[in-house]
Write a protein that holds these residues in place. Structure first.
Motif, PDB file in Angstrom:
ATOM      1  N   PHE A  71       3.199   1.900  -1.915  1.00 56.54           N
ATOM      2  CA  PHE A  71       3.479   2.378  -3.269  1.00 56.54           C
ATOM      3  C   PHE A  71       2.545   3.532  -3.621  1.00 56.54           C
ATOM      4  CE2 PHE A  71       4.799  -2.226  -4.020  1.00 56.54           C
ATOM      5  CZ  PHE A  71       6.148  -1.951  -3.854  1.00 56.54           C
ATOM      6  N   ALA A  72       1.306   3.465  -3.139  1.00 56.14           N
ATOM      7  CA  ALA A  72       0.331   4.513  -3.428  1.00 56.14           C
ATOM      8  C   ALA A  72       0.311   5.590  -2.352  1.00 56.14           C
ATOM      9  CB  ALA A  72      -1.063   3.904  -3.566  1.00 56.14           C
ATOM     10  N   VAL A  73       0.424   5.171  -1.089  1.00 56.38           N
ATOM     11  CA  VAL A  73       0.389   6.108   0.040  1.00 56.38           C
ATOM     12  C   VAL A  73       1.652   5.834   0.874  1.00 56.38           C
ATOM     13  CG1 VAL A  73      -0.954   6.932   2.012  1.00 56.38           C
ATOM     14  CG2 VAL A  73      -2.134   5.947   0.035  1.00 56.38           C
ATOM     15  N   PRO A  74       2.722   6.581   0.615  1.00 57.67           N
ATOM     16  CA  PRO A  74       4.009   6.275   1.236  1.00 57.67           C
ATOM     17  C   PRO A  74       3.985   6.164   2.758  1.00 57.67           C
ATOM     18  CG  PRO A  74       4.318   7.858  -0.518  1.00 57.67           C
ATOM     19  CD  PRO A  74       2.834   7.673  -0.354  1.00 57.67           C
ATOM     20  N   ALA A 131       0.845  -1.208   0.000  1.00 57.35           N
ATOM     21  CA  ALA A 131       0.000   0.000   0.000  1.00 57.35           C
ATOM     22  C   ALA A 131       0.873   1.248   0.000  1.00 57.35           C
ATOM     23  CB  ALA A 131      -0.932  -0.005   1.205  1.00 57.35           C
ATOM     24  N   HIS A 146      11.082   7.368  -0.708  1.00 50.33           N
ATOM     25  CA  HIS A 146      10.021   8.347  -0.514  1.00 50.33           C
ATOM     26  C   HIS A 146      10.356   9.431   0.496  1.00 50.33           C
ATOM     27  CE1 HIS A 146       6.969   6.185  -2.755  1.00 50.33           C
ATOM     28  NE2 HIS A 146       7.200   5.092  -2.066  1.00 50.33           N
TER      29      HIS A 146
END
Length: 122
Positions: free
Chosen positions: A62-65, A60, A115
Motif C-alpha cells: 500500500f505504501a511501496v507498490p 507494505a 498500481h
C-alpha cells in the motif's frame, strides 16, 4: 478498484500470515502435510518464514507498490512450488492449495491493476 485491491490484499495477507504462524509454531496440520508430501520437517520453519515475508509484504505494498507486487509474485511462486510437491507424490486433494494460490494470484492481479507493475518507481 481500490476497495477490491484492499479487501483481496488484506485477506491474502491474513490467510498467508495464519499459514506462516502454523508453520513456525509447529502446528500439527502443516506437519502432517509435510509428511504426506515427503517434505522434510526441517523445511517447515524456512517455509513459514517465506509465507510470513509474503504476508507482511502484501500490505507494505500500500505504501511501496513494488513491495506488494514482489510479495504477491513470491506467494504465487511459493504455491506453484506447493502444487509441484502435491503432484510429485500423487496427491490430488488440492482444495486448500487452490484457495491459497487463487488468493495470492488475485492479490497480484488486483495490485497490478491498481498500481501497475510498480517498477520502476515513478
Amino acid at each position: 478498484m481500490f476497495a477490491t485491491y484492499l479487501v483481496v490484499t488484506l485477506l491474502a495477507s491474513a490467510v498467508s500470515g495464519l499459514a506462516a504462524a502454523a508453520n513456525l509454531t509447529g502446528h500439527a496440520y502443516p506437519a502432517r502435510q509435510a509428511d504426506k508430501l515427503s517434505v522434510p520437517r526441517s523445511w517447515m520453519r524456512p517455509l513459514g518464514v517465506l509465507l510470513a515475508a509474503g504476508a507482511l509484504g502484501l500490505p507494505a505494498g500500500f505504501a511501496v507498490p513494488v513491495l506488494g507486487t514482489l510479495a504477491a509474485a513470491g506467494l504465487v511462486l511459493y504455491f506453484a512450488g506447493a502444487l509441484c510437491a502435491h503432484l510429485r507424490v500423487g496427491d490430488r486433494q488440492l482444495g486448500p492449495w487452490a484457495a491459497f494460490f487463487c488468493l495470492s494470484a488475485a492479490a497480484l492481479a488486483t495490485g497490478l491493476a491498481h498500481h501497475g507493475p510498480g517498477w520502476p518507481p515513478t
